[in-house]
Design a protein around this motif. Structure first.
Motif, PDB file in Angstrom:
ATOM      1  N   GLN A   1      44.001  -9.861  52.673  1.00 52.81           N
ATOM      2  CA  GLN A   1      43.661  -8.553  52.768  1.00 52.81           C
ATOM      3  C   GLN A   1      43.257  -8.203  54.001  1.00 52.81           C
ATOM      4  OE1 GLN A   1      41.068  -8.864  48.899  1.00 52.81           O
ATOM      5  NE2 GLN A   1      41.427  -6.758  49.067  1.00 52.81           N
TER       6      GLN A   1
ATOM      7  N   GLU B   1      25.101  -9.634  49.507  1.00 50.26           N
ATOM      8  CA  GLU B   1      24.432  -8.394  49.833  1.00 50.26           C
ATOM      9  C   GLU B   1      24.851  -7.628  51.007  1.00 50.26           C
ATOM     10  OE1 GLU B   1      20.251  -5.888  49.581  1.00 50.26           O
ATOM     11  OE2 GLU B   1      20.135  -8.060  49.103  1.00 50.26           O
TER      12      GLU B   1
ATOM     13  N   ASP C   1      28.829  -7.309  51.121  1.00 50.12           N
ATOM     14  CA  ASP C   1      29.202  -6.301  50.102  1.00 50.12           C
ATOM     15  C   ASP C   1      29.314  -4.932  50.951  1.00 50.12           C
ATOM     16  OD1 ASP C   1      29.599  -7.755  48.009  1.00 50.12           O
ATOM     17  OD2 ASP C   1      27.498  -7.326  47.064  1.00 50.12           O
ATOM     18  N   GLU C   2      28.514  -4.573  52.010  1.00 46.11           N
ATOM     19  CA  GLU C   2      28.624  -3.382  52.643  1.00 46.11           C
ATOM     20  C   GLU C   2      30.073  -2.990  53.509  1.00 46.11           C
ATOM     21  OE1 GLU C   2      25.271  -2.201  55.308  1.00 46.11           O
ATOM     22  OE2 GLU C   2      23.898  -3.784  54.279  1.00 46.11           O
ATOM     23  N   LEU C   3      30.744  -4.357  53.511  1.00 42.56           N
ATOM     24  CA  LEU C   3      31.973  -4.069  54.175  1.00 42.56           C
ATOM     25  C   LEU C   3      33.165  -3.621  53.185  1.00 42.56           C
ATOM     26  CD1 LEU C   3      32.505  -7.269  56.394  1.00 42.56           C
ATOM     27  CD2 LEU C   3      31.742  -4.991  57.082  1.00 42.56           C
ATOM     28  N   LYS C   4      32.810  -3.630  51.862  1.00 42.73           N
ATOM     29  CA  LYS C   4      33.662  -3.032  50.629  1.00 42.73           C
ATOM     30  C   LYS C   4      35.063  -3.756  50.960  1.00 42.73           C
ATOM     31  CE  LYS C   4      31.427   1.386  50.200  1.00 42.73           C
ATOM     32  NZ  LYS C   4      30.150   0.860  50.879  1.00 42.73           N
ATOM     33  N   SER C   5      34.971  -5.307  51.033  1.00 44.94           N
ATOM     34  CA  SER C   5      36.337  -5.955  51.252  1.00 44.94           C
ATOM     35  C   SER C   5      37.049  -6.118  50.006  1.00 44.94           C
ATOM     36  CB  SER C   5      35.973  -7.344  51.764  1.00 44.94           C
ATOM     37  OG  SER C   5      35.266  -8.367  50.686  1.00 44.94           O
ATOM     38  N   ASN C   6      36.547  -5.731  48.829  1.00 43.08           N
ATOM     39  CA  ASN C   6      37.519  -5.651  47.612  1.00 43.08           C
ATOM     40  C   ASN C   6      38.712  -4.605  47.909  1.00 43.08           C
ATOM     41  OD1 ASN C   6      36.421  -7.687  45.981  1.00 43.08           O
ATOM     42  ND2 ASN C   6      34.854  -6.612  44.958  1.00 43.08           N
ATOM     43  N   GLY C   7      38.364  -3.587  48.597  1.00 41.28           N
ATOM     44  CA  GLY C   7      39.064  -2.441  48.611  1.00 41.28           C
ATOM     45  C   GLY C   7      40.202  -2.506  49.858  1.00 41.28           C
ATOM     46  N   TRP C   8      40.083  -3.664  50.786  1.00 39.24           N
ATOM     47  CA  TRP C   8      41.029  -3.642  51.947  1.00 39.24           C
ATOM     48  C   TRP C   8      42.408  -3.691  51.441  1.00 39.24           C
ATOM     49  CZ3 TRP C   8      37.964  -7.909  55.640  1.00 39.24           C
ATOM     50  CH2 TRP C   8      36.731  -7.438  55.867  1.00 39.24           C
TER      51      TRP C   8
ATOM     52  N   ARG D   1      40.586 -10.843  54.905  1.00 39.91           N
ATOM     53  CA  ARG D   1      39.886 -11.488  53.704  1.00 39.91           C
ATOM     54  C   ARG D   1      40.853 -12.464  53.119  1.00 39.91           C
ATOM     55  NH1 ARG D   1      36.336  -9.546  48.377  1.00 39.91           N
ATOM     56  NH2 ARG D   1      37.468 -10.787  46.943  1.00 39.91           N
TER      57      ARG D   1
END
Length: 445
Positions: free
Chosen positions: A145, A174, A177-184, A217
């Motif tokens: 990603q 923690e 998680d602020e990068l919200k890499s799951n949604g890249w 990612r």
């Protein structure tokens, strides 16, 4: 070709150069489109994009920001500039020493992943997921990603330090998680990795995205090892944010400059000259073979320039059309093999004209080239700074030809100046020329 007392040899280009040039030309033609899904490349032959720069390499500033686990070998190995190696009898306190990223055998839900900050930010053309030497423990599947993140909006991420034998701590999760890499964005959806020969197990994936990316990612499913991740592409600078009072290196590979032709590259590619930072060694520059047509006995002219018929050359497409005001030629590390002299010329070419010149081995009519630096003496292991011959701001160029005589090596070439969109907005006595510039600016200023 109008090279004063120098004549350009019709030497064949080095292997891989034409592929590189064709790729770059296709990139220009296709710059307005983006495929819905990435296209997987041929795994068994190195594709054209591998001629481009590795944007994630530690040598250009790539950095591992986070990894879920580094038990057997840390993720930092992924971005080493050297090829992976294997030490048959070497072990650490955690297990077999491996030259790559290797996680423990997962016994909890989920999968492993890491985040890489690209050293050169820009357009990605392809990936090489190399699992060399990981024949019994490579990750069977992976996905990639990407995101384009603003540097000043990134969260503070804990320093990684020595990671072998460790897993990510709750505070690291923690912060990341602020990068919200799951949604890249997915550049490579989940794909199987294939092992071939022990020391050569490359998995290639070509990418047709035209977006600018800053972070990657890498997901592995569920665990295992990968030796290297190469992220091939071209740099892209945010020219809108350029300070109009400051010059930029218009040829820099980090901004999108690229070599599109050369006469000889026996010991080092010309792209090395426009690389990131200072050269690290003689191997980090452009060096040609010794010319076989040099005279048995050498003589100087009245200005101390060698009287030699031949020369070597490299042509660069600038990262952005502009005006070159200052030229830096650095021969650092080249103590017994620097050129005697050099010169620089520039011209304006359209994409089609560039393609035509590639076919003609850059045998460009003399009237097209504008002299930016006359034949000038060079010295070994020394940085040379020259003012360009450009006297008026409408002398915009898109391509530069750097010529050395008779042969030798140069570690860095910097072409400092102003992007055309800035130059054309400046006041002048003569009418400004009109032409289109790259996306991000108003065309036909």
């Amino acid at each position: 070709m109008g090279l004063a007392h120098l004549s350009v040899p019709r030497a064949p280009a080095a292997r891989g150069t034409k592929a590189h040039e064709r790729l770059e030309s296709r990139e220009e033609r296709n710059s307005g489109s983006m495929a819905d899904h990435p296209k997987e490349g041929n795994r068994f032959r190195a594709p054209d994009f591998t001629q481009l720069i590795d944007m994630a390499s530690e040598s250009v500033g790539g950095k591992i920001l986070f990894a879920t686990d580094d038990f057997f070998a840390p993720a930092e190995n992924l971005i080493k500039s050297d090829p992976p190696i294997f030490k048959e009898h070497e072990y650490t306190e955690f297990g077999k020493w491996m030259d790559g990223w290797e996680t423990r055998r997962k016994r909890t839900p989920g999968h492993d992943w890491c985040i890489i900050k690209l050293g050169i930010q820009g357009i990605i053309r392809g990936f090489d997921v190399d699992i060399s030497y990981f024949l019994g423990n490579y990750a069977p599947r992976m996905s990639i990603q990407a995101a384009n993140l603003e540097e000043d909006k990134l969260p503070e991420i804990p320093q990684r330090g020595i990671r072998t034998g460790a897993a990510a701590k709750p505070e690291e999760f923690e912060a990341i998680d602020e990068l919200k890499s799951n949604g890249w964005n997915y550049l490579v959806p989940m794909a199987e990795l294939k092992a071939r020969e022990p020391g050569s197990s490359h998995n290639y994936f070509s990418i047709s995205s035209q977006q600018r990316w800053t972070h990657i990612r890498l997901n592995i499913f569920p665990d295992g090892g990968i030796a290297r991740l190469r992220v091939y592409g071209t740099g892209q600078k945010d020219w809108i944010a350029t300070d109009p009072k400051e010059t930029s290196d218009l040829a820099a590979i980090a901004y999108g400059g690229v070599c599109v032709g050369f006469s000889n590259a026996h010991f080092g590619h010309p792209n090395n000259m426009i690389g990131v930072g200072k050269a690290k060694s003689m191997a980090d520059g452009w060096e040609t073979a010794r010319r076989l047509d040099r005279p048995p006995i050498l003589e100087n002219d009245e200005n101390g320039i060698l009287l030699i018929p031949g020369c070597e050359w490299a042509v660069f497409r600038l990262a952005h059309p502009g005006v070159i005001t200052q030229i830096e030629v650095d021969t650092k590390y080249f103590k017994g093999n620097s050129p005697d002299n050099c010169k620089l010329d520039g011209c304006i070419l359209t994409t089609q004209e560039e393609e035509d010149m590639i076919k003609e081995k850059w045998n460009l009519p003399a009237h097209k080239w504008k002299p930016l630096l006359p034949v000038t003496k060079l010295f070994p292991n020394q940085s040379h700074l020259f003012d360009s011959l450009t006297l008026e701001l409408q002398d915009v160029i898109t391509h530069a030809r750097f010529t050395i005589a008779p042969d030798g090596g140069v570690s860095r070439l910097r072409l400092n100046g102003f992007p055309s969109s800035i130059c054309l907005l400046r006041s002048r006595e003569k009418p400004m020329m009109r032409f289109s510039v790259k996306p991000g600016f108003k065309a036909n200023l």
